[in-house]
Design a protein around this motif. Structure first.
Motif, PDB file in Angstrom:
ATOM      1  N   LEU A 139       6.994   7.731   2.606  1.00 56.68           N
ATOM      2  CA  LEU A 139       5.561   7.549   2.154  1.00 56.68           C
ATOM      3  C   LEU A 139       5.709   6.899   0.833  1.00 56.68           C
ATOM      4  O   LEU A 139       4.835   5.809   0.605  1.00 56.68           O
ATOM      5  CB  LEU A 139       5.141   9.211   1.552  1.00 56.68           C
ATOM      6  N   LEU A 143       3.945   2.981   0.185  1.00 59.80           N
ATOM      7  CA  LEU A 143       2.952   2.873  -0.948  1.00 59.80           C
ATOM      8  C   LEU A 143       3.412   1.930  -1.889  1.00 59.80           C
ATOM      9  O   LEU A 143       2.342   1.465  -2.437  1.00 59.80           O
ATOM     10  CB  LEU A 143       2.503   4.261  -1.580  1.00 59.80           C
ATOM     11  N   ARG A 223      -0.605  10.905   9.862  1.00 58.12           N
ATOM     12  CA  ARG A 223      -1.157   9.812   8.796  1.00 58.12           C
ATOM     13  C   ARG A 223       0.015   9.072   8.105  1.00 58.12           C
ATOM     14  O   ARG A 223      -0.365   7.868   7.755  1.00 58.12           O
ATOM     15  CB  ARG A 223      -1.703  10.699   7.842  1.00 58.12           C
ATOM     16  N   ARG A 226       0.629   5.870  10.180  1.00 58.66           N
ATOM     17  CA  ARG A 226      -0.687   4.980   9.901  1.00 58.66           C
ATOM     18  C   ARG A 226      -0.452   4.131   8.433  1.00 58.66           C
ATOM     19  O   ARG A 226      -0.974   3.002   8.459  1.00 58.66           O
ATOM     20  CB  ARG A 226      -2.042   5.644  10.037  1.00 58.66           C
ATOM     21  N   ILE A 227      -0.289   4.964   7.587  1.00 56.24           N
ATOM     22  CA  ILE A 227       0.132   4.366   6.091  1.00 56.24           C
ATOM     23  C   ILE A 227       1.050   3.169   6.228  1.00 56.24           C
ATOM     24  O   ILE A 227       0.950   1.890   5.669  1.00 56.24           O
ATOM     25  CB  ILE A 227       0.316   5.510   5.086  1.00 56.24           C
ATOM     26  N   GLU A 228       2.326   3.533   6.747  1.00 58.10           N
ATOM     27  CA  GLU A 228       3.171   2.603   7.080  1.00 58.10           C
ATOM     28  C   GLU A 228       2.936   1.403   7.804  1.00 58.10           C
ATOM     29  O   GLU A 228       3.059   0.243   7.396  1.00 58.10           O
ATOM     30  CB  GLU A 228       4.511   3.247   7.823  1.00 58.10           C
ATOM     31  N   ILE A 310      -5.748   2.350   3.489  1.00 58.56           N
ATOM     32  CA  ILE A 310      -4.668   2.843   3.229  1.00 58.56           C
ATOM     33  C   ILE A 310      -5.016   4.213   2.139  1.00 58.56           C
ATOM     34  O   ILE A 310      -4.439   5.177   2.245  1.00 58.56           O
ATOM     35  CB  ILE A 310      -3.664   2.161   2.433  1.00 58.56           C
ATOM     36  N   ASN A 311      -5.811   3.746   1.389  1.00 58.76           N
ATOM     37  CA  ASN A 311      -6.181   4.953   0.233  1.00 58.76           C
ATOM     38  C   ASN A 311      -7.000   5.923   1.031  1.00 58.76           C
ATOM     39  O   ASN A 311      -6.665   7.146   0.795  1.00 58.76           O
ATOM     40  CB  ASN A 311      -7.107   4.348  -0.669  1.00 58.76           C
ATOM     41  N   GLU A 313      -6.500   6.894   4.090  1.00 58.40           N
ATOM     42  CA  GLU A 313      -5.470   7.856   4.716  1.00 58.40           C
ATOM     43  C   GLU A 313      -4.614   8.454   3.796  1.00 58.40           C
ATOM     44  O   GLU A 313      -4.218   9.817   4.143  1.00 58.40           O
ATOM     45  CB  GLU A 313      -4.468   6.810   5.583  1.00 58.40           C
ATOM     46  N   LEU A 314      -4.149   7.883   2.666  1.00 55.15           N
ATOM     47  CA  LEU A 314      -3.377   8.507   1.579  1.00 55.15           C
ATOM     48  C   LEU A 314      -4.208   9.859   1.117  1.00 55.15           C
ATOM     49  O   LEU A 314      -3.659  10.908   1.035  1.00 55.15           O
ATOM     50  CB  LEU A 314      -3.250   7.763   0.585  1.00 55.15           C
TER      51      LEU A 314
END
Lengths: 343, 72
Positions: A139, A143, A223, A226-228, A310-311, A313-314
């Motif tokens: 993570l 980010l 999640r 997906r962020i990655e 991204i935000n 999902e985060l």
């Protein structure tokens, strides 16, 4: 109370005088932006009707529709972002026109989000050794590609700085320094992996997360995945302008990541955030484009869309982690009012 | 028959035609006033007076005698 009648020779009558004006500086650029938003399917005839003929209101409503009501509420609950499109950027405290028909879309962070990840790491480590650390490092590195965080790295740097200050200070002042001892505050699995080889660690973490992607923590790992994926998209922001040194400091952190309430990382953040709002900070996102150039508009919209995705999902992940803590009876300490705003 | 809503292409074309138009007269007047120091000072004075009048202390501004006729 009796009001005196207006003395017509002295006080002009307001009857027939327009009570509002819309001043649209660089209106050609504004209308080009509106056309670009329509082509990007972010605004339509209904939006234009509701805007009552105001191009600014149309542009605002079109961009808001692109973000979506649910995501807007999610982000508003967790972090303070300001999205703006401008024809001028800050240059040594003053607005400087971009010129040549260019606009900049900026996202500025005015208040950080908050993630207490310690209990989640602990739960994952109980499931499989190394899983919590794998989640944390994956993570963090994802980010880092898209936003500034305040985490153990910043706290360690702050501690190092404090030691340097103390070493340079007179001997009689040494007792006045308090050192946060950040490394001691880290969970063991993080401390153990702090200085490992980056590539080897990454491969190990990926394999571990893949093995557990259908297990108890599948939602969080999903999640994270997906962020990655979003963070890997090769979308280049207009960093060159920011790197010319027009701002005093890097962007304000979008997220504070700590392991426990009031741990050493939070203590360092509280100290450092006292001065974070005292000088100008780079925006969290900056994309410069020409509204008349469809390829540049598309690129800028993709950069903004990626940041918002991204935000979303985060902060869905953040809320899910905090909810799971609340279910386990661990009271959530709401820091939303104290983050940065108090500085 | 009522006119159908504009298509996206028509709306984008409308915006591009507006982008090519000269600014409206009201816009130009406002722009000139915003560049005029006296106009900006006057608007600041009015805004400050409005703040005072709308404040919670209920203090009434003194009316300049040359503007308001005596009530008697």
């Amino acid at each position: 109370m009796t009001l005196a009648p207006a003395f017509s020779q002295a006080l002009p009558s307001l009857v027939g005088v327009r009570t509002d004006y819309t001043h649209e500086a660089n209106r050609d650029l504004l209308f080009q932006l509106c056309a670009a938003l329509v082509r990007a399917e972010l605004g339509n005839a209904e939006t234009w009707k509701q805007a009552g003929g105001s191009a600014i209101r149309f542009a605002q409503a079109s961009m808001a529709s692109g973000i979506g009501d649910e995501r807007d509420k999610l982000l508003t609950r967790n972090v303070e972002y300001h999205l703006l499109v401008t024809d001028a950027l800050d240059r040594y405290g003053e607005d400087a026109q971009l010129g040549s028909g260019r606009l900049a879309v900026l996202i500025e962070c005015g208040g950080s989000g908050y993630l207490k990840i310690g209990p989640a790491i602990e739960a994952m480590e109980a499931e499989a050794e190394g899983l919590g650390a794998a989640f944390y490092w994956t993570l963090t590195h994802a980010l880092y590609k898209v936003m500034r965080l305040y985490n153990h790295d910043d706290a360690l740097m702050y501690e190092e700085q404090m030691h340097e200050y103390a070493a340079e200070d007179d001997e009689e002042n040494q007792g006045q320094y308090e050192f946060p001892e950040v490394e001691k505050a880290l969970p063991e699995c993080i401390r153990k992996t702090l200085k490992r080889d980056y590539r080897e660690g990454k491969a190990h973490d990926r394999a571990l997360l893949r093995r557990h992607r259908k297990g108890q923590f599948k939602d969080w790992i999903g999640r994270l995945r997906r962020i990655e994926q979003l963070a890997r998209l090769p979308l280049k922001q207009s960093r060159e302008y920011l790197e010319e040194g027009h701002y005093d400091q890097p962007p304000l952190p979008c997220l504070l990541v700590c392991f426990k309430e009031q741990d050493a990382i939070v203590a360092c953040f509280d100290e450092e955030s006292q001065s974070m709002l005292e000088c100008s900070s780079e925006p969290a996102l900056c994309a410069i484009f020409s509204a008349a150039n469809p390829a540049e508009v598309r690129n800028a919209l993709r950069i903004v869309a990626r940041f918002i995705q991204i935000n979303a999902e985060l902060f869905s992940l953040v809320e899910s982690i905090h909810e799971s803590e609340a279910h386990r009876g661990d009271p959530f300490f709401d820091r939303s009012e104290s983050l940065l705003r108090a500085a | 028959m009522a006119r159908l809503a504009m298509t996206r292409e028509e709306l984008a074309a409308l915006f591009m035609s507006k982008a090519a138009e000269p600014p409206p007269a009201a816009n130009l007047i406002l722009a000139r006033h915003l560049q005029c120091k006296e106009s900006c000072d006057l608007s600041s004075a009015i805004a400050e007076a409005t703040q005072r009048y709308a404040g919670t202390d209920r203090t009434l501004l003194l009316a300049p005698p040359e503007l308001l006729p005596p009530l008697a």
